[in-house]
Write an enzyme that holds these catalytic residues in place. Structure first.
Site, short mmCIF file in Angstrom:
data_model
loop_
_atom_site.label_atom_id
_atom_site.label_comp_id
_atom_site.label_asym_id
_atom_site.label_seq_id
_atom_site.Cartn_x
_atom_site.Cartn_y
_atom_site.Cartn_z
N ASN A 210 0.71 -1.15 -0.06
CA ASN A 210 0.13 0.06 -0.36
C ASN A 210 0.98 1.12 -0.15
OD1 ASN A 210 0.53 0.92 2.95
ND2 ASN A 210 -0.37 -1.21 3.21
N LYS A 289 9.24 -17.11 -10.03
CA LYS A 289 8.52 -16.32 -10.83
C LYS A 289 7.45 -16.89 -11.57
CE LYS A 289 8.96 -12.43 -14.06
NZ LYS A 289 9.73 -11.92 -15.42
N ASP A 306 -4.70 -9.77 12.74
CA ASP A 306 -4.88 -8.06 13.01
C ASP A 306 -4.06 -8.03 14.19
OD1 ASP A 306 -5.94 -5.74 14.27
OD2 ASP A 306 -7.77 -6.05 12.93
N ILE A 307 -3.06 -7.24 14.11
CA ILE A 307 -1.99 -7.12 15.18
C ILE A 307 -2.63 -6.37 16.45
CG2 ILE A 307 0.49 -6.20 15.66
CD1 ILE A 307 1.01 -6.68 12.43
N LYS A 338 -14.66 0.89 14.38
CA LYS A 338 -13.63 0.20 14.87
C LYS A 338 -13.01 0.05 16.07
CE LYS A 338 -11.08 0.37 10.57
NZ LYS A 338 -10.43 1.10 9.39
N LYS A 342 -11.67 -3.18 17.39
CA LYS A 342 -10.21 -3.68 17.82
C LYS A 342 -9.91 -3.71 19.29
CE LYS A 342 -8.91 -3.20 13.40
NZ LYS A 342 -7.68 -3.61 12.41
N1 CTP Z 1 -4.26 -3.21 11.70
C1 CTP Z 1 -3.26 -4.32 12.53
N2 CTP Z 1 -3.25 -5.34 11.86
C2 CTP Z 1 -3.82 -5.71 10.58
C3 CTP Z 1 -4.82 -4.60 10.16
C4 CTP Z 1 -4.98 -3.37 10.86
O1 CTP Z 1 -2.63 -3.96 13.48
N3 CTP Z 1 -3.75 -6.97 10.24
C5 CTP Z 1 -4.12 -1.95 12.57
C6 CTP Z 1 -3.70 -0.98 11.84
O2 CTP Z 1 -2.21 -0.78 12.15
C7 CTP Z 1 -4.36 0.30 12.50
C8 CTP Z 1 -5.77 -0.47 12.72
O3 CTP Z 1 -5.48 -1.65 12.93
O4 CTP Z 1 -4.02 0.84 13.55
C9 CTP Z 1 -6.66 -0.18 11.43
O5 CTP Z 1 -6.17 -0.17 10.31
P1 CTP Z 1 -7.07 -0.06 9.00
O6 CTP Z 1 -6.29 -0.55 7.84
O7 CTP Z 1 -7.70 1.27 9.24
O8 CTP Z 1 -8.45 -1.10 9.19
P2 CTP Z 1 -8.64 -2.69 9.05
O9 CTP Z 1 -8.50 -3.30 10.21
O10 CTP Z 1 -7.77 -2.94 7.98
O11 CTP Z 1 -10.13 -2.65 8.58
P3 CTP Z 1 -10.71 -2.05 7.04
O12 CTP Z 1 -9.82 -2.44 6.23
O13 CTP Z 1 -12.16 -2.96 7.07
O14 CTP Z 1 -10.95 -0.53 7.48
#
Ligand code: CTP
Length: 397
Positions: A210, A289, A306-307, A338, A342
Site C-alpha cells: 500500500n 517467478k 490483526d496485530i 473500528k 479492535k
Molecule cells: N491493523 C493491524 N493489523 C492488521 C490490520 C490493521 O494491526 N492486520 C491495525 C492498523 O495498524 C491500524 C488499525 O489496525 O492501527 C486499523 O487499520 P485499518 O487499515 O484502518 O483497518 P482494517 O483493520 O484494515 O479494517 P478495514 O480495512 O475494514 O478498514
C-alpha cells in the site's frame, strides 16, 4: 520543575552572540543546574574560558587532546554525564559539522559521541541562516531529533536586519527547562510502535502492498523517544531513517514478520499501531517467478493476523493500546465501529482519500471509548506526534 541534579553540557561556538553565554550559565546555575562549559576555538575569540568557568564553577573544556583534561574527564565521559547538550550560540559552521558528523575538535567530537537530547540556539548573519546549505543542515539535524530555539528576527551585529539573532538567554533557559521536563515525562515506559506498509509476496518479484510512507509512525516514535520512553519501532519497508533517540528498530517485510516482532517485543506499557498492515497475504506465494502463459493466474488470499486486535486481547496487554483508522468514507461512524471492534483504548482516525499517504500533514479525529470524538486541526505529522505524546504523558500522570 527546578534544574537541581541536572547536568547541562553547554557548547559555546564562534559567534558574537557568545557574549550571552555567561548570562545563560548564570540563569542555569541559579536554578540548581550543573553546567559544564565547552568552548570551541571560534567561541574563545568572543568569550574567555575563565569567564565561563567562574560562573559555572566548573572547569571549562576546549582541547580534544589535552592530557590534563583527559585525566580529569575523558571526552566520552563528558558527553555521558550530561542530561542535555545545549549549543548556544550555534554558528553556521558548527551546525554544518554536526550535520556531516565531523569530529575535529572537542565540541564536535562530543556531539558525535553524544546519546543525549540536543538543543541548538543558532546565531549568525541572516544571509548565512537563509543560505540553502544551512537550511539543509537544519533539516538534517531536525530529522535526527535535534531541537532548535530561534534564531530570532532583528538587528544583528553586522548591522543587517533579518532572522539570525540568537534567542535571549531567558528564552533559551525556558526552552532548556521545557526540554528537560519533557525528556523525563515517559522515562522508563516501554512503547511498541508499528509503522509503514507491509509487503506480501506474490512471487519473488511481485508483491501486494500500500501507499503508507511511515512518516506518522516514525514521527510518533521520535516524539515518544524525546519524552524519555524506551521505544521499539517495528516498521515495514520505507525510505525513512529512524532518529537517534529510538532505542530499538526492527525492520520487517510482511504482516506476519511484523506480528512476530510485536509479540517478541512484549511486554510494554504502550502499543501504538500506526502501520498500514496488509489485511491479506497470498495463500501460497510462488517460490519461482510466475511465467506468462495462456491462462491469467488467480491469486487466493488469506487473512493476516490483526496485530492491533491481538495486542488488545493479549495476556500481556499493554496498559494503553492505540490504533489508527484509515478511512475513505463515513469517517466518524466507521472509526467508532473500528474502536469497538479492535478493543483498543484510543483510535486516531484519518480520511486517506485526500492524499494523507506520503504527505507531511494529517487531520485527525481522535476517539477514546465513552468520550466525545475530538476533531484536531490539520497539523504536521510531527505536531500530531507531539499532541499524542502530551495525551500519553497526561494519561500516565
Ligand atoms: N491493523 C493491524 N493489523 C492488521 C490490520 C490493521 O494491526 N492486520 C491495525 C492498523 O495498524 C491500524 C488499525 O489496525 O492501527 C486499523 O487499520 P485499518 O487499515 O484502518 O483497518 P482494517 O483493520 O484494515 O479494517 P478495514 O480495512 O475494514 O478498514
Amino acid at each position: 520543575m527546578s534544574l537541581k541534579h541536572k547536568t547541562i553540557l553547554l557548547i559555546v561556538t564562534g559567534s558574537i552572540a557568545a557574549y550571552k553565554a555567561p548570562e545563560l550559565i548564570r540563569l542555569l546555575v541559579k536554578d540548581g543546574a550543573r553546567v559544564i562549559p565547552v568552548l570551541t576555538k571560534g567561541g574563545a575569540q568572543f568569550v574567555t574560558p575563565l569567564t565561563l568557568q567562574t560562573l559555572a564553577e566548573e572547569k571549562s573544556y576546549s582541547e580534544l587532546f589535552s592530557l590534563t583534561d583527559e585525566a580529569e574527564m575523558g571526552h566520552i565521559k563528558l558527553s555521558r554525564i550530561s542530561d542535555l547538550v545545549v549549543v548556544a550560540p550555534a554558528s553556521a559552521d558548527f551546525m554544518a559539522k554536526m550535520a556531516y558528523g565531523l569530529a575535529d575538535d572537542l565540541a564536535s567530537t562530543l556531539v558525535l559521541a553524544n546519546t543525549k537530547p540536543v538543543l541548538c540556539a543558532p546565531a549568525m548573519n541572516p544571509q548565512m541562516w537563509a543560505a540553502a546549505p544551512t537550511q539543509d543542515n537544519v533539516k538534517t539535524l531536525t530529522k535526527r531529533g535535534v531541537e532548535f530555539i530561534g534564531p530570532a528576527s532583528g538587528d544583528v551585529a553586522c548591522h543587517e536586519d533579518g532572522v539570525g539573532r540568537m534567542s535571549e538567554p531567558t528564552e533559551i533557559f525556558e526552552a532548556i527547562k521545557k526540554k528537560l521536563a519533557q525528556s523525563n515525562a515517559l522515562k522508563g515506559r516501554r512503547v511498541i510502535i508499528t509503522a509503514g506498509p507491509t509487503v506480501e509476496a506474490i512471487d519473488p518479484v511481485r508483491f501486494i502492498s500500500n501507499h503508507s510512507s511511515g512518516k506518522q509512525g516514525f514521527a510518533i516514535a521520535q516524539a515518544l523517544a524525546s519524552a524519555g520512553a524506551d521505544v521499539t519501532l517495528i516498521h515495514g519497508p520505507t525510505a525513512l531513517t529512524p532518529s537517534g533517540g529510538i532505542k530499538k528498530t526492527v525492520p520487517v517485510t510482511s504482516a506476519d514478520d511484523m506480528n512476530k516482532a510485536v509479540q517478541a517485543a512484549l511486554p510494554a506499557d504502550i502499543a501504538i499501531c500506526a502501520a498500514a498492515v496488509a489485511d491479506w497475504r497470498v495463500k501460497e506465494a510462488n517460490t519461482n517467478k510466475i511465467k506468462k502463459g495462456t491462462k491469467t493466474p488467480t491469486l487466493t488470499l488469506e487473512e493476516n493476523t490483526d496485530i492491533l486486535l491481538s495486542l488488545s486481547q493479549n495476556k500481556k496487554r499493554p496498559k494503553l493500546v492505540i490504533g489508527f483508522a484509515a478511512e475513505t468514507e463515513s469517517l466518524e461512524k466507521n472509526a467508532a465501529a473500528k474502536l469497538a471492534r479492535k478493543k483498543c483504548d484510543w483510535l486516531l482516525a484519518n480520511d486517506v482519500s485526500n492524499g494523507v499517504f506520503g504527505a507531511d500533514t494529517n487531520q485527525i479525529l481522535f476517539l477514546s471509548s465513552g468520550k466525545k470524538p475530538e476533531k484536531w486541526d490539520k497539523l504536521t505529522k510531527s505536531d500530531v506526534a507531539e499532541k499524542l505524546t502530551q495525551k500519553i504523558v497526561s494519561y500516565f500522570k
